[in-house]
Design a protein around this motif. Structure first.
Motif, mmCIF file in Angstrom:
data_model
loop_
_atom_site.group_PDB
_atom_site.id
_atom_site.type_symbol
_atom_site.label_atom_id
_atom_site.label_comp_id
_atom_site.label_asym_id
_atom_site.label_seq_id
_atom_site.Cartn_x
_atom_site.Cartn_y
_atom_site.Cartn_z
ATOM 1 N N ASN A 148 12.099 37.868 73.743
ATOM 2 C CA ASN A 148 11.020 38.440 73.011
ATOM 3 C C ASN A 148 11.927 38.867 70.851
ATOM 4 O O ASN A 148 11.085 39.061 70.707
ATOM 5 N N PHE A 149 12.962 39.196 71.578
ATOM 6 C CA PHE A 149 13.654 40.257 70.129
ATOM 7 C C PHE A 149 13.895 38.431 69.246
ATOM 8 O O PHE A 149 13.429 39.329 68.230
ATOM 9 N N PHE A 150 13.510 37.312 69.805
ATOM 10 C CA PHE A 150 13.817 36.081 69.047
ATOM 11 C C PHE A 150 12.405 35.748 68.603
ATOM 12 O O PHE A 150 12.634 34.213 68.094
ATOM 13 N N SER A 151 11.520 36.308 69.261
ATOM 14 C CA SER A 151 10.254 35.682 68.868
ATOM 15 C C SER A 151 9.705 35.725 67.346
ATOM 16 O O SER A 151 10.525 36.429 66.446
ATOM 17 N N TRP A 152 8.917 35.251 66.647
ATOM 18 C CA TRP A 152 7.867 35.074 65.824
ATOM 19 C C TRP A 152 7.228 36.821 65.376
ATOM 20 O O TRP A 152 7.354 37.206 64.635
ATOM 21 N N GLN A 153 7.024 37.346 66.404
ATOM 22 C CA GLN A 153 6.011 38.474 66.793
ATOM 23 C C GLN A 153 7.362 39.072 65.692
ATOM 24 O O GLN A 153 7.218 40.383 65.605
ATOM 25 N N LEU A 158 10.038 42.781 61.757
ATOM 26 C CA LEU A 158 10.995 43.282 61.420
ATOM 27 C C LEU A 158 10.827 42.911 59.248
ATOM 28 O O LEU A 158 11.942 43.616 58.959
ATOM 29 N N ALA A 159 10.436 42.210 59.048
ATOM 30 C CA ALA A 159 9.748 41.907 57.978
ATOM 31 C C ALA A 159 9.061 42.791 57.587
ATOM 32 O O ALA A 159 9.641 43.499 56.288
ATOM 33 N N GLY A 160 8.027 43.679 58.360
ATOM 34 C CA GLY A 160 7.728 44.634 57.672
ATOM 35 C C GLY A 160 8.224 46.061 57.257
ATOM 36 O O GLY A 160 7.678 46.656 56.816
ATOM 37 N N LEU A 165 11.619 49.496 54.155
ATOM 38 C CA LEU A 165 12.741 50.025 53.121
ATOM 39 C C LEU A 165 13.034 49.886 52.404
ATOM 40 O O LEU A 165 13.178 50.761 51.687
ATOM 41 N N LEU A 166 12.242 48.434 51.778
ATOM 42 C CA LEU A 166 12.592 48.531 50.193
ATOM 43 C C LEU A 166 12.027 49.399 49.680
ATOM 44 O O LEU A 166 12.245 49.699 48.339
#
Length: 375
Positions: A148-153, A158-160, A165-166
């Motif tokens: 689950n941690f390495f799933s695309w979801q 993480l990207a969001g 943060l940016l």
């Protein structure tokens, strides 16, 4: 007196002739079963099949066995039919029979409304349902959590989070780049990096103290970000906790209602594919159950849907202990022999089939391939 006798003889003749003619004229609307079987026995029939263990199996020597094959052999022997088996695909079994290329199609062939529009079926000889197979190892426990941690979801989350943060980093740098240059560089690349770092340590409440806003605008941004970060961290923590809990409790797949949120596989052109399409569940097609099980073991699938007896047999025979078939069935289906529409063999086959499936021979056949529980 002679005339009266002649009239009586003529009347008797008229009464007897039609009856005799009717007895000698065969019916055009209901052909005799013996004639249908005799015409079919005149040439070797081409019968389509495909590997669908335990109903149709091809051994290393090329010989076909299985429930459907041995049943067909018994029926053909009863009706004195000569035939040749021809291996083909599931889709061609229907299309080829509908077009008259095959005199019959024999395997684990489900009777459906769509198929009935194109071919005729004999009386059903086996009733079952669709089963769901899962990998009990890779779909539960810590392996599931890691996956689950390495799933695309998770990567999307993480990207969001990085984008948020940016955004906070850009806002703090915009106000601090002139009045607090030693902590937030004027140079865009380095300055944005400083802002991103400040947003990250503030959100995690680490607060190294190496960077802090000094301008009024920067402090307002900092105050807003502190409260926003609390909400983000709480939501993120809840999502991770839910993932850990679900992963530890088990696979999360208990029935058909769970299939719309996981990766599902089916055999192409099968009733399983039709059923999932009807339920609007996306599924990946495979040529065979064995290929689907390989995908399960390689974690490319979360579940595989197909006819329960076929799933169970292949699981025991080739993947013992590696996959598990759930107890819950999806719907009900019946197997029959497909024939071209209007085939003269349908009636004699039905009579022979009904006699066979009610005999001890059929019960022994089922036990031999499916065990005492019938699958």
């Amino acid at each position: 007196m002679i005339k009266l006798f002649a009239r009586a003889a003529a009347l008797l003749f008229l009464l007897t002739v039609p009856v005799s003619a009717q007895d000698e004229t065969p019916s055009d609307t209901q052909p005799q079963l013996a004639e249908a079987v005799e015409s079919a026995a005149g040439a070797s029939l081409i019968v389509a099949t495909r590997e669908a263990p335990p109903f149709a199996l091809r051994g290393p020597d090329g010989e076909w066995t299985g429930i459907a094959i041995e049943m067909w052999e018994a029926l053909a022997d009863e009706l004195d039919l000569a035939y040749d088996l021809r291996e083909t695909t599931l889709a061609d079994m229907i299309e080829g029979t509908a077009e008259g290329q095959y005199a019959a199609s024999v395997a684990a062939l489900s009777i459906t409304a769509d198929r009935e529009f194109r071919v005729d079926f004999t009386y059903p000889y086996y009733s079952t349902g669709l089963g769901i197979a899962i990998n009990p190892i890779s779909t539960g426990g810590w392996l599931q959590v890691a996956r689950n941690f390495f799933s695309w979801q998770f990567m999307v989350v993480l990207a969001g989070l990085s984008a948020v943060l940016l955004t906070a980093g850009v806002a703090i740098w915009f106000f601090e780049r002139k009045g607090n240059e030693e902590e937030f560089s004027r140079k865009p690349v380095k300055g944005l990096g400083d802002g991103f770092w400040w947003a990250a340590v503030t959100m995690t409440t680490v607060g190294y103290g190496d960077k802090s806003p000094r301008t009024i605008g920067g402090r307002i941004v900092g105050l807003i970000w502190m409260f926003t970060a609390m909400i983000i961290v709480a939501s993120f923590t809840a999502a991770i906790a839910a993932s850990l809990t679900v992963g530890q409790l088990g696979s999360g797949i208990e029935g058909a209602s769970d299939l719309d949120s996981v990766r599902v596989g089916v055999v192409e052109s099968s009733t399983g594919a039709e059923e999932l399409a009807r339920r609007r569940i996306d599924a990946r097609g495979f040529e065979s159950v064995a290929e689907g099980y390989e995908a399960l073991l390689e974690a490319r699938l979360d579940a595989f849907v197909h006819d329960r007896p076929v799933l169970s047999y292949v699981a025991r025979d080739q993947f013992d202990g590696q996959v598990r078939v759930l107890d819950q069935d999806i719907g009900r289906e019946q197997y029959g022999i497909a024939l071209p529409e209007g085939s003269d063999l349908r009636e004699p086959l039905n009579r022979a089939l009904l006699s066979y499936i009610n005999s001890p021979r059929y019960e022994e056949l089922i036990r031999r391939y499916l065990g005492s529980d019938g699958g």
